[in-house]
Design a protein around this motif. Structure first.
Motif, PDB file in Angstrom:
ATOM      1  N   LEU A   1      -3.325   2.233   7.700  1.00  0.00           N
ATOM      2  CA  LEU A   1      -2.286   1.280   7.331  1.00  0.00           C
ATOM      3  C   LEU A   1      -2.591  -0.096   7.913  1.00  0.00           C
ATOM      4  O   LEU A   1      -2.488  -1.116   7.210  1.00  0.00           O
ATOM      5  CB  LEU A   1      -0.919   1.770   7.791  1.00  0.00           C
ATOM      6  CG  LEU A   1       0.253   0.801   7.601  1.00  0.00           C
ATOM      7  CD1 LEU A   1       0.412   0.400   6.139  1.00  0.00           C
ATOM      8  CD2 LEU A   1       1.548   1.424   8.135  1.00  0.00           C
ATOM      9  N   ALA A   2      -2.957  -0.141   9.185  1.00  0.00           N
ATOM     10  CA  ALA A   2      -3.282  -1.427   9.818  1.00  0.00           C
ATOM     11  C   ALA A   2      -4.441  -2.109   9.102  1.00  0.00           C
ATOM     12  O   ALA A   2      -4.438  -3.334   8.897  1.00  0.00           O
ATOM     13  CB  ALA A   2      -3.612  -1.211  11.298  1.00  0.00           C
TER      14      ALA A   2
ATOM     15  N   VAL B   1       0.860  -1.172   0.000  1.00  0.00           N
ATOM     16  CA  VAL B   1       0.000   0.000   0.000  1.00  0.00           C
ATOM     17  C   VAL B   1       0.902   1.229   0.000  1.00  0.00           C
ATOM     18  O   VAL B   1       1.948   1.248   0.645  1.00  0.00           O
ATOM     19  CB  VAL B   1      -0.960   0.013   1.216  1.00  0.00           C
ATOM     20  CG1 VAL B   1      -0.206   0.043   2.536  1.00  0.00           C
ATOM     21  CG2 VAL B   1      -1.931   1.191   1.123  1.00  0.00           C
ATOM     22  N   GLY B   2       0.511   2.249  -0.760  1.00  0.00           N
ATOM     23  CA  GLY B   2       1.353   3.423  -0.918  1.00  0.00           C
ATOM     24  C   GLY B   2       1.159   4.459   0.176  1.00  0.00           C
ATOM     25  O   GLY B   2       0.034   4.807   0.535  1.00  0.00           O
TER      26      GLY B   2
ATOM     27  N   GLY C   1       3.032  -4.764   2.996  1.00  0.00           N
ATOM     28  CA  GLY C   1       3.833  -3.711   3.590  1.00  0.00           C
ATOM     29  C   GLY C   1       3.417  -2.367   3.028  1.00  0.00           C
ATOM     30  O   GLY C   1       2.365  -2.239   2.391  1.00  0.00           O
ATOM     31  N   MET C   2       4.255  -1.357   3.253  1.00  0.00           N
ATOM     32  CA  MET C   2       3.984  -0.009   2.773  1.00  0.00           C
ATOM     33  C   MET C   2       5.193   0.497   1.997  1.00  0.00           C
ATOM     34  O   MET C   2       6.342   0.192   2.332  1.00  0.00           O
ATOM     35  CB  MET C   2       3.699   0.933   3.953  1.00  0.00           C
ATOM     36  CG  MET C   2       3.277   2.344   3.532  1.00  0.00           C
ATOM     37  SD  MET C   2       3.209   3.518   4.920  1.00  0.00           S
ATOM     38  CE  MET C   2       4.971   3.886   5.124  1.00  0.00           C
ATOM     39  N   SER C   3       4.936   1.294   0.965  1.00  0.00           N
ATOM     40  CA  SER C   3       6.011   1.903   0.186  1.00  0.00           C
ATOM     41  C   SER C   3       5.977   3.410   0.371  1.00  0.00           C
ATOM     42  O   SER C   3       4.912   4.005   0.573  1.00  0.00           O
ATOM     43  CB  SER C   3       5.854   1.567  -1.298  1.00  0.00           C
ATOM     44  OG  SER C   3       4.670   2.151  -1.827  1.00  0.00           O
TER      45      SER C   3
ATOM     46  N   ARG D   1       6.198   1.659  13.023  1.00  0.00           N
ATOM     47  CA  ARG D   1       5.803   0.892  14.211  1.00  0.00           C
ATOM     48  C   ARG D   1       4.655  -0.058  13.876  1.00  0.00           C
ATOM     49  O   ARG D   1       4.662  -1.240  14.278  1.00  0.00           O
ATOM     50  CB  ARG D   1       5.394   1.835  15.341  1.00  0.00           C
ATOM     51  CG  ARG D   1       4.810   1.115  16.566  1.00  0.00           C
ATOM     52  CD  ARG D   1       4.412   2.100  17.648  1.00  0.00           C
ATOM     53  NE  ARG D   1       3.557   3.155  17.150  1.00  0.00           N
ATOM     54  CZ  ARG D   1       2.258   3.029  16.918  1.00  0.00           C
ATOM     55  NH1 ARG D   1       1.653   1.852  17.111  1.00  0.00           N
ATOM     56  NH2 ARG D   1       1.552   4.046  16.482  1.00  0.00           N
ATOM     57  N   VAL D   2       3.678   0.426  13.102  1.00  0.00           N
ATOM     58  CA  VAL D   2       2.558  -0.426  12.686  1.00  0.00           C
ATOM     59  C   VAL D   2       3.061  -1.560  11.793  1.00  0.00           C
ATOM     60  O   VAL D   2       2.637  -2.712  11.943  1.00  0.00           O
ATOM     61  CB  VAL D   2       1.493   0.411  11.948  1.00  0.00           C
ATOM     62  CG1 VAL D   2       0.372  -0.485  11.428  1.00  0.00           C
ATOM     63  CG2 VAL D   2       0.938   1.495  12.860  1.00  0.00           C
TER      64      VAL D   2
END
Length: 571
Positions: A192-193, A161-162, A202-204, A232-233
């Motif tokens: 995000l969670a 997810v961006g 994950g996140m980008s 942290r998340v």
């Protein structure tokens, strides 16, 4: 291949791959044997398989896990092309889209136009293809987007997810104007969670990208405290943080490695940065970055630099914007004009500044011959076909004009439709790149699959790994190269049940000829919705590609039209 009728025996296999050299992804030496598959899973590796509904004779060929591409932008393409053509035929069975802070969700309906122009610019996706192919049928949520994909994909998706879209969803237009408030950061963490629970791996985020107005993308407005909270998340969900860093500057890259190391240690987080290139103009840059990565590992951090296999080649035409023109403001402004007649007028009015800017390329550090090294690769008119394959240096000398004049004269004569290419700009010292790829601290990736479709082909990196760095430079063994693009990315990205041929694992398999696997020449393709072309490469040496037990492509039959065995690999 044989297809006996299925009978009622309970131990009947769906697929048996017989007599191949099994290179299972572990890095261990290959061994001759069969692979047995039932219900989308591997049930046995080695020995002799029993009766099967379908059989593949892999005699004389390698049987390996399906390849995993960890840095792609197939977000839009998968909406209208379930095969991510031609990625699947190159043996790629799992892709990670959503890199560089951009994903198609979560996104509010009134933010789609702003996001679309940002995505099309940064990832060089043709406007007609994006607008025709992305119908937003899933609405706004990340989970809904994955649900919409899940029923119509022929290869597996492990999505990021961006950060930029999370910021946009929470902050609206302010996402590109200021730092977030504590309440907004908390809302981003909750979002995000929610995305991670829905299937994001994950996140980008991005530290370099800009939009059409030259404004930093939303993620670049984030204060360090915001990124720390989001990390942290990610740590709590055992998820990945991907960044695109200032890859053009070794010192800034080192600083990002150190920042990622701090986040990794603080939150128990796996991180990756991409791309890392080798440049002959700065031999020490990659050495400096890899020293920082090694130091981070010694501190207990997990930081993976992604290195692509292919040299850097960039094509461009004045008919559209291109990465090649991004550092030339006058050319970029002209290329950004949509109406061709208006663009031709602008070219005539700004000719002197355009010529000077093009000629100045040779005076830049490491510029070499500058525009003289451009090669004509495609012409509009048959009368100019004799120019194909010739350099601007040759043509300018023949015509008695400057490089910039030659480029403009040819483009104007062809209504701006001529295609030029600058080949091997960097990352082209194969022995050095091979040593880098073989480094145990390096992650093979950064393909950018699905993006930059008018600038270069993002297909065939896996084949090139074998043809150039296994067969030619011998930088890696066959087994090590297979591991680099199967078990390693599955482990790094925590993609469950993939990357290894072993009982119980998902039956993602590629059968290939070790002596022939490679990539075909870069060719123009008109397969996208709308007008225009993109540059692709077809496979070489691949025999069969199996996704979750379903034969989805073969060298004899091509793409299986109704193959839809792909899944969201994180669910």
């Amino acid at each position: 291949m044989t297809r006996p009728d299925r009978h009622q025996e309970t131990n009947m296999l769906d697929l048996a791959i017989r007599n191949g050299m099994i290179v299972d992804g572990s890095g261990e030496p290959g061994r001759i044997g069969d692979v047995s598959i039932r219900d989308g899973r591997i049930v046995a590796v080695g020995g002799t398989a029993g009766d099967a509904v379908r059989t593949i004779d892999a005699g004389g060929k390698i049987v390996a896990p399906g390849f995993i591409d960890p840095h792609t932008h197939y977000d839009a393409q998968l909406c209208f092309d379930p095969f991510a053509f031609p990625a699947l035929e190159h043996g790629v069975t799992t892709v990670v889209p959503g890199n560089c802070s951009l994903s198609l969700a979560p996104l509010r309906a009134d933010q789609r136009d702003a996001f679309s122009s940002m995505f099309r610019l940064i990832e060089e996706m043709p406007e007609a293809a994006f607008d025709a192919g992305v119908d937003w049928r899933w609405g706004e949520g990340f989970g809904a987007w994955l649900d919409a994909l899940a029923g119509n994909i022929a290869l597996n998706v492990a999505p990021l997810v961006g950060h930029s879209v999370i910021r946009m969803f929470v902050m609206g237009a302010d996402a590109q104007q200021r730092a977030a408030t504590p309440g907004e950061v908390e809302a981003m963490c909750s979002m995000l969670a929610e995305c991670l629970d829905a299937g994001a791996i994950g996140m980008s985020t991005s530290f370099v990208d800009i939009d059409e107005s030259y404004r930093p993308v939303p993620s670049r407005w984030a204060a360090p405290e915001e990124l720390d909270a989001l990390a942290r998340v990610l740590g709590e969900h055992d998820a990945m943080l991907q960044i695109v860093h200032e890859f053009f500057d070794a010192d800034l890259t080192v600083a990002r490695v150190e920042q990622l190391a701090d986040l990794s240690i603080a939150h128990g987080l796996t991180t990756t940065l991409s791309p890392l290139f080798h440049s002959s103009a700065n031999h020490e840059a990659t050495t400096k970055v890899m020293a920082a990565v090694a130091a981070a590992r010694e501190r207990g951090a997990v930081v993976w630099p992604q290195v692509q296999t292919r040299p850097i080649d960039i094509s461009f035409t004045l008919d559209q914007r291109s990465l090649m023109l991004l550092t030339m403001p006058s050319w970029w402004r002209v290329a950004s004009i949509r109406d061709r007649a208006e663009k031709l007028v602008a070219v005539a009015e700004r000719r002197d500044e355009l010529v000077e800017e093009m000629n100045s390329l040779a005076r830049r550090p490491g510029g070499g011959t500058g525009a003289g090294a451009f090669v004509i690769r495609r012409t509009v008119h048959d009368r100019n076909a004799d120019l194909i394959g010739r350099t601007i240096e040759e043509i300018a000398a023949e015509r008695g004009c400057s490089h910039g004049d030659a480029v403009l004269d040819i483009a104007i004569d062809e209504d701006l439709g001529t295609w030029f290419i600058r080949e091997s700009i960097g990352h082209n010292d194969s022995p050095v790149v091979g040593e880098l790829l073989a480094d145990p601290l390096v992650h093979v990736g950064a393909s950018d699959g699905g993006a930059h479709v008018g600038s270069f082909s993002t297909f065939g990196d896996t084949g090139f790994l074998f043809s150039e760095f296994v067969r030619s430079t011998k930088s890696l063994s066959l087994e090590a190269a297979v591991k680099k693009i199967t078990l390693d990315p599955a482990t790094i990205w925590r993609i469950p049940d993939r990357g290894l041929l072993a009982p119980g694992m998902a039956a993602d398999v590629v059968v290939f000829d070790a002596d022939r696997i490679g990539r075909g020449p870069e060719v123009a393709s008109e397969d996208f919705p709308g007008d225009g072309i993109r540059w692709i490469r077809r496979q070489e040496g691949i025999d069969s590609v199996i996704v979750n037990g379903e034969v989805s492509w073969t060298c004899t039959d091509g793409y299986v039209a109704d193959a839809r065995a792909g899944v969201v690999a994180t669910r």
